[in-house]
Scaffold this active site. Sequence first.
Site, PDB file in Angstrom:
ATOM      1  N   HIS A 131       0.826  -1.219   0.000  1.00  0.00           N
ATOM      2  CA  HIS A 131       0.000   0.000   0.000  1.00  0.00           C
ATOM      3  C   HIS A 131       0.859   1.268   0.000  1.00  0.00           C
ATOM      4  O   HIS A 131       0.473   2.291   0.559  1.00  0.00           O
ATOM      5  CB  HIS A 131      -0.954   0.017   1.193  1.00  0.00           C
ATOM      6  N   ASN A 202     -10.312  -3.184   1.845  1.00  0.00           N
ATOM      7  CA  ASN A 202      -9.922  -3.217   0.441  1.00  0.00           C
ATOM      8  C   ASN A 202     -11.151  -3.000  -0.432  1.00  0.00           C
ATOM      9  O   ASN A 202     -12.278  -2.952   0.062  1.00  0.00           O
ATOM     10  CB  ASN A 202      -9.283  -4.567   0.086  1.00  0.00           C
ATOM     11  N   HIS A 394      -4.467   0.922  11.834  1.00  0.00           N
ATOM     12  CA  HIS A 394      -4.273  -0.321  12.588  1.00  0.00           C
ATOM     13  C   HIS A 394      -5.642  -0.952  12.839  1.00  0.00           C
ATOM     14  O   HIS A 394      -6.548  -0.285  13.369  1.00  0.00           O
ATOM     15  CB  HIS A 394      -3.562  -0.019  13.918  1.00  0.00           C
TER      16      HIS A 394
END
Length: 748
Positions: A131, A202, A394
């Site tokens: 990413h 995603n 996170h």
Amino acid sequence: MDPNKPAKAVEGVVQAAAEEGADVTRADVPGAPGSTPPSVEEPTEPHDPLPSRKKQGTPETRTPTGATTGLPPAANGQQGAFLTTAQGARLRDTDHSLKAGPRGPILMQDHHFREKITHFDHERIPERVVHARGAGAHGVFTSYGAAEVTRAGFLRKGKETPVFVRFSTVLGSRGSADTVRDTRGFATKFYTDEGNFDLVGNNMPVFFIQDAIKFPDIIHAGKPHPDREIPQAQSAHDTFWDFVSLHTEAQHHAMWNMSDRGIPRSFRMMEGFGVHTFRLVNAAGETALAKFHWKPKLGVHSLTWEEAQMISGMDPDFHRRDLYDAIEAGAYPEWELGLQIVPDSPEETFANVDLLDPTKFVPEELAPVQPVGMLVLNRTPTNFFAETEQVAFHVGNLVAGIDVTNDPLLQGRLFSYVDTQLTRLAGPNFPQIPINRPHAPVNDLLRDGFHQQAVHTGVAPYRPNSLDGGNPFPAGDDENAFLDVPVTVAEAPKVRASPVSFDDHFSQVRLFWLSMSPVEREHIIRAYTFELSKCYHQEIRERQLRCLANIDPVLCAQVAAGLGLPSPEPTVPPVDVEPSPALSQLGRTWPTDGRTVGIVVDADSDLDGVDGVRSAVFAAGMVPLLVAAHGGKVGELPVQRTFATGRATEFDALLLAGAPAPAPDALPAADAGHATLVDPRVRLLVQESWRHAKAIGGWGAGVSVLEQAGVLGTPGVVTGGSGTDVLAGVQRLMAAHRVWERFPTAVT
């Protein structure tokens, strides 16, 4: 959000805008780099820093421990009219190093030079391993309410929560192109009153692997080959297909990547998924299992493969430019957050789908996506590095009311993300970087370390203590403390194994294939054929064909024919599954907000009519880009693209208001002598737009261009007596994204 809600109609919209006092004729094309126009001469009169552009945002001015400062957003930026050192000493010169005479060596005492060059040497941080290539924006999330399933405060009805969203590709480096075939990250940081909640997802609901211990393997396989460091940002090579053909749990995600989902038209036209199953708990302590979905207002749309390849060379920043231009144009990207809610059973399965398997999804027909809020992105970053590059997500950034499950991929991510940030952001205090600071009080007993920005008071950073009066104190349910849901863990031996249900690697891949329209299936066949043809070793192609035979015989036979190989027999018979129509991108209409319309003009065009079309495009929430033989103006109309710089990939639709003769810079030069011929680059614009299944319109002399290009009378080509009439017809076609009926397919 109603996905079938019609776009703003062209007819009457100019008049309505005028009645509301909007000056649609003076709308600005987005992309200006500064907040004020520059002067021709170098400015010399000192003044404070210029304000940010009106559609830019910055992290809120919070202290490292979450308190509001009351300062304006500009307080985060540079201050004062004069150049200084990092310590605030004003400088009279930054163009010359301190030397021993004009021709002498640089002196070691030149503290300004050493500070400036040392900071430059260290102004890059390590890029993300995955990413790395990303774009971000600020926005707000407004909840519709979900109190029946979760106590999370940001999901209370009517609650507004600031957010920062980062979109990204997975495999490429920071310098790679936007439009490669790849999975896209869709990570959202909610700055809730109860701490930050990160939904790190995603644009596909399934992943390559079932267990996080295999993440290094799939990424090493997908990344460039270690000897040559090629190919960049793509999976069309031996190591990727070697891994996924051997490790068949990856076949489902590979199918999504080979579909049009792998090359989205825009971040604004991309779904998002939390991938994993999460556990929700409400105020009564009742639990449910849930999957998170982002549904784009504009629908889910893709590029054609040829477009994606062309754009990678002509405009590798295509997706981030599209995102920022849309925000500047006021076409704010919007998504609805939805939840698929299923019972929290001890088996953690639903409709024969193992909810702990991240390579599986739950079809929407079995568990409808329930809308719980709207996300609107309305501000671009003020500083890309400070915000988009330093933002740290996170999956363990949770709030009360949302907990994790035993999904083995999710469990591994809980460790990996913090470990990554420690290296990438140089220490444990990365939550204190402004873009990462929570909007809730922080009293964590964590002290010191690299880049500590808080100035902690007290003498007892431990618990229990009496020297600081016992502060900080544990919170209870009344204070909405985070709850680790006390799920019973079954007694079992310690093993390195997966559940038997994880062994089904093909049934949902077949479900996806059968849910596609014939056009989408044809694109999948072409994608597999292209990718596998890039593999050097035929053995890898043959092995992947065996996997495709287990999915569908038509798919396997078509790809095999393209590779010149025999179609193998399946090793696992394809199963009967019920298709999920929700997976197809086609068959509906969507708003056209933020779309770009190219308008070809010349001096002989009806410029008043063109001005009316341009105003109507602006008023409909789209962006017109005038294309002419030269820059500057045609009449009084500003030109944004020339025949030499404009290509069809920039436009969602193309309008022709004239038939420009070949310009002096046209090739071949012989065309310049034939007044009946149009500039060859205009014909190329038309032919590319037609080949990419885009809507095309023409009026007046523009109709002759369509005739010379050989597209007049074909599906999706609109002609009429006036520009606004043609635009109305073109916009209706744009609502379906493409004119696929232009290209009948033999694939069933």
